[in-house]
Design a protein around this motif. Structure first.
Motif, PDB file in Angstrom:
ATOM      1  N   TRP A 297      14.247  21.203 -54.175  1.00  0.00           N
ATOM      2  CA  TRP A 297      14.563  19.816 -54.522  1.00  0.00           C
ATOM      3  C   TRP A 297      14.160  19.496 -55.964  1.00  0.00           C
ATOM      4  CZ3 TRP A 297      18.009  17.131 -52.226  1.00  0.00           C
ATOM      5  CH2 TRP A 297      18.217  17.232 -50.844  1.00  0.00           C
ATOM      6  N   ALA A 301      16.814  18.187 -58.623  1.00  0.00           N
ATOM      7  CA  ALA A 301      16.587  16.898 -59.285  1.00  0.00           C
ATOM      8  C   ALA A 301      16.677  17.033 -60.796  1.00  0.00           C
ATOM      9  CB  ALA A 301      15.228  16.338 -58.884  1.00  0.00           C
ATOM     10  N   THR A 306      17.174  12.755 -60.355  1.00  0.00           N
ATOM     11  CA  THR A 306      16.235  12.540 -59.260  1.00  0.00           C
ATOM     12  C   THR A 306      16.780  11.573 -58.218  1.00  0.00           C
ATOM     13  OG1 THR A 306      14.390  12.932 -60.782  1.00  0.00           O
ATOM     14  CG2 THR A 306      13.877  11.858 -58.694  1.00  0.00           C
ATOM     15  N   VAL A 307      17.284  10.431 -58.664  1.00  0.00           N
ATOM     16  CA  VAL A 307      17.731   9.419 -57.719  1.00  0.00           C
ATOM     17  C   VAL A 307      18.968   9.895 -56.953  1.00  0.00           C
ATOM     18  CG1 VAL A 307      18.556   7.053 -57.451  1.00  0.00           C
ATOM     19  CG2 VAL A 307      16.745   7.554 -59.086  1.00  0.00           C
ATOM     20  N   CYS A 309      19.746  12.947 -56.063  1.00  0.00           N
ATOM     21  CA  CYS A 309      19.277  13.856 -55.017  1.00  0.00           C
ATOM     22  C   CYS A 309      18.516  13.105 -53.935  1.00  0.00           C
ATOM     23  CB  CYS A 309      18.390  14.939 -55.627  1.00  0.00           C
ATOM     24  SG  CYS A 309      19.279  16.122 -56.665  1.00  0.00           S
ATOM     25  N   TYR A 310      17.769  12.100 -54.346  1.00  0.00           N
ATOM     26  CA  TYR A 310      17.005  11.288 -53.400  1.00  0.00           C
ATOM     27  C   TYR A 310      17.942  10.603 -52.405  1.00  0.00           C
ATOM     28  CZ  TYR A 310      13.094   8.106 -52.168  1.00  0.00           C
ATOM     29  OH  TYR A 310      12.105   7.396 -51.534  1.00  0.00           O
ATOM     30  N   SER A 313      19.514  13.088 -49.952  1.00  0.00           N
ATOM     31  CA  SER A 313      18.575  13.560 -48.927  1.00  0.00           C
ATOM     32  C   SER A 313      18.357  12.505 -47.852  1.00  0.00           C
ATOM     33  CB  SER A 313      17.241  13.948 -49.569  1.00  0.00           C
ATOM     34  OG  SER A 313      16.555  12.809 -50.065  1.00  0.00           O
ATOM     35  N   ALA A 349      12.352  16.108 -49.623  1.00  0.00           N
ATOM     36  CA  ALA A 349      12.837  15.290 -50.735  1.00  0.00           C
ATOM     37  C   ALA A 349      12.291  13.875 -50.671  1.00  0.00           C
ATOM     38  CB  ALA A 349      14.366  15.254 -50.724  1.00  0.00           C
ATOM     39  N   THR A 350      12.179  13.316 -49.465  1.00  0.00           N
ATOM     40  CA  THR A 350      11.694  11.940 -49.346  1.00  0.00           C
ATOM     41  C   THR A 350      10.200  11.831 -49.603  1.00  0.00           C
ATOM     42  OG1 THR A 350      11.345  12.120 -46.940  1.00  0.00           O
ATOM     43  CG2 THR A 350      13.515  11.370 -47.697  1.00  0.00           C
ATOM     44  N   LEU A 353      10.394  13.297 -54.231  1.00  0.00           N
ATOM     45  CA  LEU A 353      11.128  12.543 -55.240  1.00  0.00           C
ATOM     46  C   LEU A 353      10.564  11.146 -55.486  1.00  0.00           C
ATOM     47  CD1 LEU A 353      14.729  13.797 -54.398  1.00  0.00           C
ATOM     48  CD2 LEU A 353      13.050  14.717 -56.014  1.00  0.00           C
ATOM     49  N   PRO A 354      10.220  10.349 -54.462  1.00  0.00           N
ATOM     50  CA  PRO A 354       9.613   9.054 -54.778  1.00  0.00           C
ATOM     51  C   PRO A 354       8.256   9.187 -55.441  1.00  0.00           C
ATOM     52  CG  PRO A 354       9.558   9.461 -52.410  1.00  0.00           C
ATOM     53  CD  PRO A 354      10.446  10.509 -53.018  1.00  0.00           C
ATOM     54  N   LEU A 443      17.439   2.091 -53.227  1.00  0.00           N
ATOM     55  CA  LEU A 443      17.444   3.171 -54.212  1.00  0.00           C
ATOM     56  C   LEU A 443      18.501   2.944 -55.289  1.00  0.00           C
ATOM     57  CD1 LEU A 443      16.954   6.350 -51.986  1.00  0.00           C
ATOM     58  CD2 LEU A 443      15.297   5.232 -53.477  1.00  0.00           C
TER      59      LEU A 443
END
Length: 463
Positions: A297, A301, A306-307, A309-310, A313, A349-350, A353-354, A443
């Motif tokens: 991930w 990203a 990043t967002v 892919c976020y 996911s 990813a969750t 990424l955040p 998001l």
């Protein structure tokens, strides 16, 4: 003169250049998440089941026991965040609060699963008080710990590396908790004794990881700005960081979804798949793939954003969660485990990424205000996350109560009505899927706000 609102502003967090972080330092920071992962996972996975099916506490009372301590924690975490920032100004470190939490939490964690007597009322009171105190100790560690990545390096790429190590360690902690804790209960003889042994062993493991991290991160210098802000002033200043709050809202919805699934896993394993032991297997199938998926991930990203892919996911996570319902109703253990593994890939990813975006929102706010109040933001973040993780078992307990679930003492199991079986299946699948879907618009709002910051003010908010 350069305004702190302009693109030329200098953040208190980015005033020096450092060399790449060594693996030893990355591991020293990340290992603390083994402990936080354990504490985040075990109560959510086992405490509700312990109350309703071992101690005989009704589902409605169990919901109150689980939610009230965390409601207090939601209030406490911002206070701890402001205190952490004040400590950072006075000493240049956040070590004292970290150490208080790391030393107190193992004892209180063990107490949660060592309920004395046979009265369900006494059991509910004891477990609720122990959980409240344990959550408070956890806040003392977690809030300053989450603030450290914004201070570990002035370079975004190095902060990203630190978060990747942290999420891998977090995954290992969750895997250790979910895989080992139910096994310890079984090996130690089930019932009260098994849970008491599990509490001591798991508590010792999480304490060791947290203390090791405290000792290994003393080198990190906190740079919160020229003076500490009080709690009220810090929250007023933080209010203008709109990307942070959009990101936080999405993360809270996702955390609540995961918490609901964790609470439901023992019930699905016991009443739908006819094997409580599958709780550990389901947990391992979910978490093990996420450990492998973290570097994947991170690579995706960097290539696609990043967002983007976020969002992908989260959508995949929601679809897989909903697809679990027919597999559970059919009693197909293989299908349930396969879908759980798919969820694990998305879960990575969750988490990554955040948490990779969070330090960047703190840095952008430092440029906006001139105050790098990492503790204030992480206090808000962990308060919301803690509340969501606590609310998850409460939500699932309410579903059980509404659908006429029958609580029972461990020695006297009961059969469940069809309404309860349907409720626990839907609560484990459709409710989390709906929460995940609800986080996607937030998001997209974050992406729009981050783009506005980049183009209009030159602030470094990742998108």
């Amino acid at each position: 003169m350069t305004s702190p609102h302009s693109s030329g502003a200098t953040s208190p967090l980015s005033s020096e250049v450092t060399s790449p972080l060594s693996r030893g330092r990355l591991l020293g920071y990340g290992i603390g998440s083994v402990g936080t992962g354990i504490f985040s996972a075990v109560p959510g996975l086992l405490l509700l089941y312990y109350l309703t099916d071992v101690l005989g506490v009704s589902a409605a009372v169990a919901a109150v026991v689980l939610v009230l301590p965390k409601a207090w924690d939601v209030v406490l975490n911002p206070v701890v965040g402001a205190a952490s920032d004040r400590e950072a100004v006075r000493t240049g470190h956040r070590t004292r609060l970290l150490l208080v939490g790391a030393l107190a939490l193992p004892v209180l964690f063990a107490a949660m699963f060592a309920v004395p007597g046979d009265s369900p009322s006494v059991a509910a009171a004891w477990a609720g008080l122990a959980f409240l105190l344990a959550a408070s100790a956890f806040a003392c560690f977690q809030v300053p710990y989450v603030a450290l990545p914004a201070e570990i390096s002035p370079e975004p790429d190095q902060r990203g590396r630190a978060m990747a190590w942290r999420v891998v360690c977090l995954t290992l902690g969750i895997l250790l908790a979910g895989g080992l804790a139910p096994v310890l209960v079984d090996v130690a003889g089930d019932g009260r004794g098994g849970y008491a042994v599990m509490g001591v062993v798991i508590g010792a493991l999480l304490g060791a990881a947290m203390v090791a991290s405290v000792l290994a991160t003393r080198w990190i210098r906190a740079r919160p700005g020229p003076r500490p802000l009080g709690l009220a002033a810090a929250l007023r200043t933080a209010r203008g960081n709109r990307p942070f709050f959009a990101l936080l809202g999405a993360f809270v919805a996702q955390s609540l979804a995961v918490a609901v699934m964790l609470a439901g896993a023992p019930y699905v394993a016991t009443y739908r798949l006819d094997d409580y032991g599958l709780t550990s297997t389901m947990f391992v199938c979910m978490v093990a793939p996420s450990a492998v998926a973290v570097p994947l991930w991170r690579t995706l990203a960097r290539r696609f954003g990043t967002v983007r892919c976020y969002v992908a996911s989260v959508v995949a996570f929601a679809i897989a969660a909903a697809a679990l319902y027919p597999a559970i109703v059919a009693g197909s253990t293989v299908a349930v485990l396969v879908l759980t593994a798919v969820i694990g890939l998305c879960y990575a990813a969750t988490q990554l990424l955040p948490l990779s975006l969070l330090p960047e929102t703190v840095h952008a706010d430092a440029e906006r205000t001139g105050h790098a109040q990492s503790g204030a933001f992480t206090g808000l973040w962990t308060a919301a996350e803690t509340g969501a993780l606590a609310l998850g078992p409460g939500v699932f307990a309410v579903i059980l109560a509404v659908t006429s679930f029958r609580s029972a003492d461990f020695d006297e199991p009961v059969s469940q009505p069809e309404s309860a079986l349907t409720g626990l299946s839907a609560g484990f699948t459709f409710v989390p899927a709906a929460l995940l879907a609800a986080s996607v618009p937030l998001l997209l709002v974050y992406r729009r706000l981050a783009a506005a910051h980049r183009s209009g003010k030159g602030e470094h908010v990742a998108a």
